[in-house]
Design an enzyme around this catalytic site. Structure first.
Site, short mmCIF file in Angstrom:
data_model
loop_
_atom_site.label_atom_id
_atom_site.label_comp_id
_atom_site.label_asym_id
_atom_site.label_seq_id
_atom_site.Cartn_x
_atom_site.Cartn_y
_atom_site.Cartn_z
N CYS A 1 0.83 -1.21 0.00
CA CYS A 1 0.00 0.00 0.00
C CYS A 1 0.87 1.26 0.00
O CYS A 1 0.46 2.30 -0.53
CB CYS A 1 -0.95 0.01 1.19
SG CYS A 1 -0.12 -0.15 2.78
N HIS B 1 -1.42 1.27 7.42
CA HIS B 1 -1.89 1.18 6.04
C HIS B 1 -1.76 2.56 5.40
O HIS B 1 -1.80 3.57 6.11
CB HIS B 1 -3.36 0.71 6.08
CG HIS B 1 -3.96 0.47 4.73
ND1 HIS B 1 -3.38 -0.35 3.79
CD2 HIS B 1 -5.11 0.95 4.17
CE1 HIS B 1 -4.15 -0.36 2.71
NE2 HIS B 1 -5.20 0.41 2.91
#
Length: 368
Positions: free
Chosen positions: A34, A312
């Site tokens: 990510c 994330h």
């Protein structure tokens, strides 16, 4: 993976509100990639950079496996996205991610990586490749190569003349120049040293703003006691005043908020969830002599999570006056007001862990 009802709803909205040629594709995640996907989305919607990369692709389409590098893989990926028949969907950046891992062992593990480190590595690597290519295709008329540029001093030659660095299209998008000024408080001589940058890393404070962070970045610091400055004119250590100013602003201003701080008592890094307001329009009035430079926010890489070693990354992107949210494979349209929810937390402990981490501003004077 089918996007289903959300996909068709998005496609309808995209068809109605966006130009025919634009594409909005989610990127597949290969186990904690990510950090890479969020930066790629921000760069894809950095239009001058994208245009140059697509032009590069057109001129270097046929690449053998031996010639493949990070630049050709990135150009190929951007070309794949821009040439899709549909407006939205999912693309696999597998070749690009494999190349990143091959080039840099830091990104080989499945551990959480830093999006800012990745952005720095990527831009430097692209510059290196373009400079090598320029050397092999004879000396460029713009000057000779100077090696890595990113953040660092502009090196003069031994005879005092300046070696003009090669200006690649990566530099044209992202490079600015800082001036480090030191004024001797005894003889008042000012020593100035220029250095280039691809992004500004700013210290942050609770309940502040980008404007105040930039003001602190350029504030005057007094060098005294053990930190005295050696003045060439006085030929001795003297008290001095030091400050950093932006001498030449970049076309694309990248601001990195230093959200990860090493806490000695804890013996580890801690994430600062401070609320830092980043405006949609930004003026560089505190950090430059010429305060007319105005910028508009077009992308934000957001860190989601309570600590530096896990979490994330997602990105927010402005395209044709609309905001979109990219979370790996998922793409959604969002309201402009939603951007404010990523400023950070006003309280130290908050359930909101989604914080703006890297900001991308485009110069309004360069908009066509």
């Amino acid at each position: 993976m089918v996007m289903g009802a959300t996909g068709s709803k998005l496609e309808k909205a995209l068809g109605e509100q966006f130009p025919e040629g634009e594409r909005y594709f989610g990127l597949e995640n290969f186990g904690n990639t990510c950090y890479c996907n969020s930066v790629l989305q921000a760069l894809y919607f950095c239009v001058p950079f994208r245009d140059q990369l697509l032009e590069y692709y057109e001129n270097n389409k046929i690449v053998t496996e031996a010639e493949e590098n990070l630049l050709t893989c990135l150009a190929d990926l951007f070309s794949q996205i821009s040439s899709q028949k549909k407006k939205t969907g999912i693309i696999s950046p597998r070749r690009f991610v494999q190349r990143v891992k091959k080039e840099n062992e830091l990104f080989r593990s499945y551990m959480h990586q830093d999006a800012h480190e990745f952005l720095n590595f990527l831009l430097n690597e692209l510059v290196d490749i373009l400079e090598k290519e320029s050397k092999t295709t004879k000396a460029s008329p713009e000057g000779s190569s100077s090696g890595k540029i990113a953040n660092g001093p502009i090196n003069p030659l031994a005879n005092g003349a300046r070696k003009e660095p090669l200006v690649t299209w990566v530099h044209k998008s992202f490079q600015g120049i800082l001036t480090n000024e030191t004024k001797c408080l005894c003889c008042e001589t000012v020593t100035a040293r220029d250095e280039t940058f691809f992004d500004l890393s700013l210290d942050i404070e609770q309940n502040s703003s980008i404007t105040s962070c930039l003001k602190n970045f350029s504030s005057t610091e007094t060098l005294m006691a053990d930190d005295k400055f050696f003045c060439d004119k006085c030929r001795s250590l003297q008290e001095a005043q030091k400050r950093m100013k932006i001498k030449k602003p970049p076309n694309v201003l990248v601001i990195h908020l230093k959200r990860f701080k090493y806490i000695e008592q804890l013996g580890r890094y801690k994430k600062l969830s401070y609320r830092v307001v980043f405006p949609l329009e930004l003026k560089l009035s505190n950090t430059m002599e010429d305060s007319d430079t105005e910028y508009s926010l077009f992308a934000v890489v957001v860190h989601v999570g309570s600590g530096p070693n896990h979490g994330h990354y997602v990105s927010l992107v402005k395209s044709h006056n609309h905001w979109l949210f990219f979370d790996d494979e998922n793409v959604e349209m969002i309201d402009e007001a939603t951007v404010q929810t990523f400023f950070g937390s006003a309280q130290e402990y908050s359930s909101n862990t989604d914080h703006g981490y890297i900001l991308f501003y485009e110069s309004l004077s360069n908009r066509s």
